[in-house]
Design a protein around this motif. Structure first.
Motif, PDB file in Angstrom:
ATOM      1  N   THR A   1      44.843  37.475  33.657  1.00  0.00           N
ATOM      2  CA  THR A   1      45.490  38.627  34.284  1.00  0.00           C
ATOM      3  C   THR A   1      45.603  38.459  35.795  1.00  0.00           C
ATOM      4  OG1 THR A   1      43.354  39.797  34.417  1.00  0.00           O
ATOM      5  CG2 THR A   1      44.760  40.252  32.498  1.00  0.00           C
ATOM      6  N   VAL A   2      44.648  37.750  36.388  1.00  0.00           N
ATOM      7  CA  VAL A   2      44.689  37.536  37.834  1.00  0.00           C
ATOM      8  C   VAL A   2      45.907  36.699  38.204  1.00  0.00           C
ATOM      9  CG1 VAL A   2      43.462  36.607  39.829  1.00  0.00           C
ATOM     10  CG2 VAL A   2      42.170  37.696  37.973  1.00  0.00           C
ATOM     11  N   VAL A   3      46.126  35.632  37.445  1.00  0.00           N
ATOM     12  CA  VAL A   3      47.276  34.761  37.691  1.00  0.00           C
ATOM     13  C   VAL A   3      48.572  35.508  37.403  1.00  0.00           C
ATOM     14  CG1 VAL A   3      48.379  32.580  37.083  1.00  0.00           C
ATOM     15  CG2 VAL A   3      45.878  32.735  37.129  1.00  0.00           C
ATOM     16  N   CYS A   4      48.587  36.296  36.321  1.00  0.00           N
ATOM     17  CA  CYS A   4      49.790  37.042  35.963  1.00  0.00           C
ATOM     18  C   CYS A   4      50.156  38.049  37.057  1.00  0.00           C
ATOM     19  CB  CYS A   4      49.575  37.767  34.638  1.00  0.00           C
ATOM     20  SG  CYS A   4      51.072  38.515  33.955  1.00  0.00           S
ATOM     21  N   ALA A   5      49.151  38.708  37.631  1.00  0.00           N
ATOM     22  CA  ALA A   5      49.408  39.659  38.714  1.00  0.00           C
ATOM     23  C   ALA A   5      50.062  38.957  39.901  1.00  0.00           C
ATOM     24  CB  ALA A   5      48.103  40.320  39.149  1.00  0.00           C
ATOM     25  N   GLU A   6      49.609  37.755  40.190  1.00  0.00           N
ATOM     26  CA  GLU A   6      50.190  36.980  41.291  1.00  0.00           C
ATOM     27  C   GLU A   6      51.641  36.610  40.987  1.00  0.00           C
ATOM     28  OE1 GLU A   6      49.441  32.726  43.605  1.00  0.00           O
ATOM     29  OE2 GLU A   6      47.812  33.648  42.464  1.00  0.00           O
ATOM     30  N   ILE A   7      51.900  36.224  39.729  1.00  0.00           N
ATOM     31  CA  ILE A   7      53.272  35.878  39.319  1.00  0.00           C
ATOM     32  C   ILE A   7      54.197  37.084  39.480  1.00  0.00           C
ATOM     33  CG2 ILE A   7      54.706  35.250  37.324  1.00  0.00           C
ATOM     34  CD1 ILE A   7      53.157  32.893  38.437  1.00  0.00           C
TER      35      ILE A   7
ATOM     36  N   GLU B   1      50.150  39.856  45.457  1.00  0.00           N
ATOM     37  CA  GLU B   1      49.361  38.803  46.100  1.00  0.00           C
ATOM     38  C   GLU B   1      47.930  39.231  46.407  1.00  0.00           C
ATOM     39  OE1 GLU B   1      50.398  35.799  46.455  1.00  0.00           O
ATOM     40  OE2 GLU B   1      52.529  36.055  45.979  1.00  0.00           O
ATOM     41  N   GLY B   2      47.708  40.533  46.567  1.00  0.00           N
ATOM     42  CA  GLY B   2      46.397  40.987  46.996  1.00  0.00           C
ATOM     43  C   GLY B   2      45.403  41.230  45.873  1.00  0.00           C
ATOM     44  N   VAL B   3      45.781  40.947  44.623  1.00  0.00           N
ATOM     45  CA  VAL B   3      44.870  41.205  43.504  1.00  0.00           C
ATOM     46  C   VAL B   3      43.730  40.185  43.516  1.00  0.00           C
ATOM     47  CG1 VAL B   3      44.647  41.292  40.997  1.00  0.00           C
ATOM     48  CG2 VAL B   3      46.659  42.268  42.107  1.00  0.00           C
TER      49      VAL B   3
ATOM     50  N   ALA C   1      53.561  42.763  25.547  1.00  0.00           N
ATOM     51  CA  ALA C   1      53.108  44.063  26.056  1.00  0.00           C
ATOM     52  C   ALA C   1      51.600  44.069  26.255  1.00  0.00           C
ATOM     53  CB  ALA C   1      53.526  45.177  25.105  1.00  0.00           C
ATOM     54  N   ASP C   2      50.872  43.401  25.381  1.00  0.00           N
ATOM     55  CA  ASP C   2      49.418  43.262  25.546  1.00  0.00           C
ATOM     56  C   ASP C   2      49.090  42.675  26.913  1.00  0.00           C
ATOM     57  OD1 ASP C   2      48.482  44.281  23.189  1.00  0.00           O
ATOM     58  OD2 ASP C   2      48.165  42.354  22.217  1.00  0.00           O
ATOM     59  N   PHE C   3      49.730  41.554  27.217  1.00  0.00           N
ATOM     60  CA  PHE C   3      49.450  40.840  28.464  1.00  0.00           C
ATOM     61  C   PHE C   3      49.859  41.690  29.665  1.00  0.00           C
ATOM     62  CE2 PHE C   3      49.938  36.351  30.542  1.00  0.00           C
ATOM     63  CZ  PHE C   3      48.756  36.564  31.229  1.00  0.00           C
ATOM     64  N   ARG C   4      50.997  42.339  29.559  1.00  0.00           N
ATOM     65  CA  ARG C   4      51.487  43.181  30.653  1.00  0.00           C
ATOM     66  C   ARG C   4      50.558  44.366  30.898  1.00  0.00           C
ATOM     67  NH1 ARG C   4      54.225  47.541  29.787  1.00  0.00           N
ATOM     68  NH2 ARG C   4      55.114  46.822  27.793  1.00  0.00           N
ATOM     69  N   GLU C   5      50.159  45.035  29.835  1.00  0.00           N
ATOM     70  CA  GLU C   5      49.312  46.212  29.990  1.00  0.00           C
ATOM     71  C   GLU C   5      47.934  45.847  30.539  1.00  0.00           C
ATOM     72  OE1 GLU C   5      51.195  49.146  26.546  1.00  0.00           O
ATOM     73  OE2 GLU C   5      49.165  48.330  26.290  1.00  0.00           O
TER      74      GLU C   5
ATOM     75  N   ILE D   1      45.525  45.075  37.980  1.00  0.00           N
ATOM     76  CA  ILE D   1      46.176  45.399  39.256  1.00  0.00           C
ATOM     77  C   ILE D   1      45.655  46.738  39.791  1.00  0.00           C
ATOM     78  CG2 ILE D   1      48.378  46.044  40.315  1.00  0.00           C
ATOM     79  CD1 ILE D   1      49.706  44.018  38.363  1.00  0.00           C
ATOM     80  N   ALA D   2      45.528  47.716  38.901  1.00  0.00           N
ATOM     81  CA  ALA D   2      45.116  49.056  39.315  1.00  0.00           C
ATOM     82  C   ALA D   2      43.614  49.157  39.579  1.00  0.00           C
ATOM     83  CB  ALA D   2      45.511  50.070  38.250  1.00  0.00           C
ATOM     84  N   SER D   3      42.839  48.266  39.002  1.00  0.00           N
ATOM     85  CA  SER D   3      41.385  48.419  39.037  1.00  0.00           C
ATOM     86  C   SER D   3      40.748  47.942  40.332  1.00  0.00           C
ATOM     87  CB  SER D   3      40.753  47.669  37.863  1.00  0.00           C
ATOM     88  OG  SER D   3      40.889  46.262  38.024  1.00  0.00           O
ATOM     89  N   GLY D   4      41.366  47.001  41.021  1.00  0.00           N
ATOM     90  CA  GLY D   4      40.703  46.422  42.182  1.00  0.00           C
ATOM     91  C   GLY D   4      39.638  45.443  41.736  1.00  0.00           C
ATOM     92  N   ASP D   5      38.397  45.657  42.171  1.00  0.00           N
ATOM     93  CA  ASP D   5      37.313  44.763  41.780  1.00  0.00           C
ATOM     94  C   ASP D   5      37.033  44.884  40.282  1.00  0.00           C
ATOM     95  OD1 ASP D   5      36.969  43.769  44.315  1.00  0.00           O
ATOM     96  OD2 ASP D   5      35.400  45.210  44.852  1.00  0.00           O
ATOM     97  N   SER D   6      36.608  43.776  39.692  1.00  0.00           N
ATOM     98  CA  SER D   6      36.369  43.767  38.245  1.00  0.00           C
ATOM     99  C   SER D   6      35.248  42.819  37.889  1.00  0.00           C
ATOM    100  CB  SER D   6      37.651  43.356  37.497  1.00  0.00           C
ATOM    101  OG  SER D   6      38.167  42.142  38.011  1.00  0.00           O
ATOM    102  N   GLY D   7      34.629  43.090  36.742  1.00  0.00           N
ATOM    103  CA  GLY D   7      33.566  42.246  36.227  1.00  0.00           C
ATOM    104  C   GLY D   7      33.777  41.974  34.756  1.00  0.00           C
TER     105      GLY D   7
END
Length: 354
Positions: free
Chosen positions: A263-269, A273-275, A231-235, A241-247
């Motif tokens: 998290t970038v790789v997880c979003a793609e999985i 695709e657009g993250v 759940a940590d990884f998912r959240e 995913i919701a944030s868009g750009d990040s630092g």
């Protein structure tokens, strides 16, 4: 005087000087950082890292993740991190359990860290129930109070799986009601809806309290709460995913650093695709690159994994306690104490799903 009295006196001597956490509002580091930018070596690296952090703060579309590993909180940076939350200069925290529980929550309960004015034999420290972090002391009896407080919080919760974010939010709520320090990162994060994740949460004082909770519940033949690492990884990926750009503003590395980058790789999985990769990244570390680790790779190396942007990143090879106050003070003064930045309040993302 009996042995107990002698030990009590000796312990009081060793725990006589508290660590005073630096206040980044009390001094303006902008002239120092500007001057360092005209130098070379680590000075120029730090100045560039500070400029990148300011870029994150000025980017209206950027969510900022503060990533903390190591013991800088115990060493005097605790109020610094708390101020970044109070001033709306970070939007999410990913840290070690020790940073959040053994250091910040611990002080939130009214306990202190102490300067070691001398380093006696560690066996002597053990006999006095004093724990040592390099030249900093913690009273083990006070740390056990932290363990048992975690246990009491766990006992009060519904028997189900919780992400570390959910449980740490309960810790923040506890400090609002019972805490003894206003300037606690855990408490301020609760009040400002800044989620905190500890991907290895039980590797801390929380672990002792949660194990006791589970064992006691099992003895009674009843259910128990547990920490759900998935759940940590998912959240955390949900936020990315919701944030868009990040630092990323990273102190140390290890599991928290790898966790946020993944998290970038997880979003793609998950089919998103657009993250975008993390647009900005700063890491302050003393880790070496030659063993292939550097607290889970240099930022340039992480780009090959599709995690960060290679264009706006900076490694700073320095002890973080000596450079973070300069970076944070510069940004705090340059950004008007964060007053012009919109609050993200990412914790509310999960309130909607509850």
């Amino acid at each position: 005087m009996n042995d107990s009295s002698i030990n009590d006196t000796r312990k009081a001597e060793l725990l006589s000087t508290t660590v005073e956490h630096i206040d980044i509002r009390e001094f303006d580091a902008r002239p120092i950082i500007d001057s360092m930018g005209k130098m070379s070596f680590t000075s120029r690296d730090l100045a560039r890292a500070t400029r990148i952090y300011n870029q994150m703060l000025e980017d209206k579309d950027c969510t900022i993740f503060l990533v903390i590993a190591g013991s800088t909180s115990a060493g005097g940076c605790m109020d610094l991190y708390a101020e970044l939350i109070r001033s709306n200069m970070v939007d999410c925290v990913v840290a070690t359990g020790a940073t959040i529980v053994d250091m910040d929550f611990f002080e939130g309960l009214g306990h202190k860290h102490y300067q070691a004015l001398e380093i006696p034999d560690d066996d002597t420290l053990r006999s006095l129930y004093i724990d040592r972090i390099y030249d900093t002391y913690i009273d083990e009896e006070q740390l056990q109070d932290c363990d048992f407080t975690i246990n009491r919080i766990a006992n009060s919760l519904e028997h189900r799986g919780y992400s570390s974010r959910e449980f740490i939010r309960e810790m923040g709520k506890y400090l609002v009601e019972h805490g003894k320090k206003d300037n606690s990162l855990v408490k301020l994060a609760y009040e400002h809806d800044v989620p905190i994740f500890c991907p290895a949460f039980v590797d801390s004082s929380a672990g002792f309290g949660l194990v006791k909770h589970q064992v006691d519940q099992m003895k009674k033949g009843e259910g128990y709460m547990m920490i759900d690492a998935i759940a940590d990884f998912r959240e955390l990926t949900d936020i990315k995913i919701a944030s868009g750009d990040s630092g990323l503003l990273m102190v140390g590395g290890g599991v928290p650093k790898n966790f946020i980058q993944d998290t970038v790789v997880c979003a793609e999985i998950l089919g998103h695709e657009g993250v975008a990769v993390h647009k900005y990244a700063v890491q302050i570390t003393v880790a070496d690159v030659r063993d292939g680790a550097c607290s889970s790779s240099t930022l340039q190396e992480a780009a090959s994994w599709g995690k960060v942007n290679t264009g706006i990143e900076q490694m700073v090879f320095a002890e973080a306690g000596s450079v973070m106050p300069l970076l944070a003070s510069d940004a705090w003064h340059r950004q008007n104490g964060g007053k012009d930045r919109e609050a993200r309040r990412w914790a509310k993302l999960f309130d909607k799903k509850a």
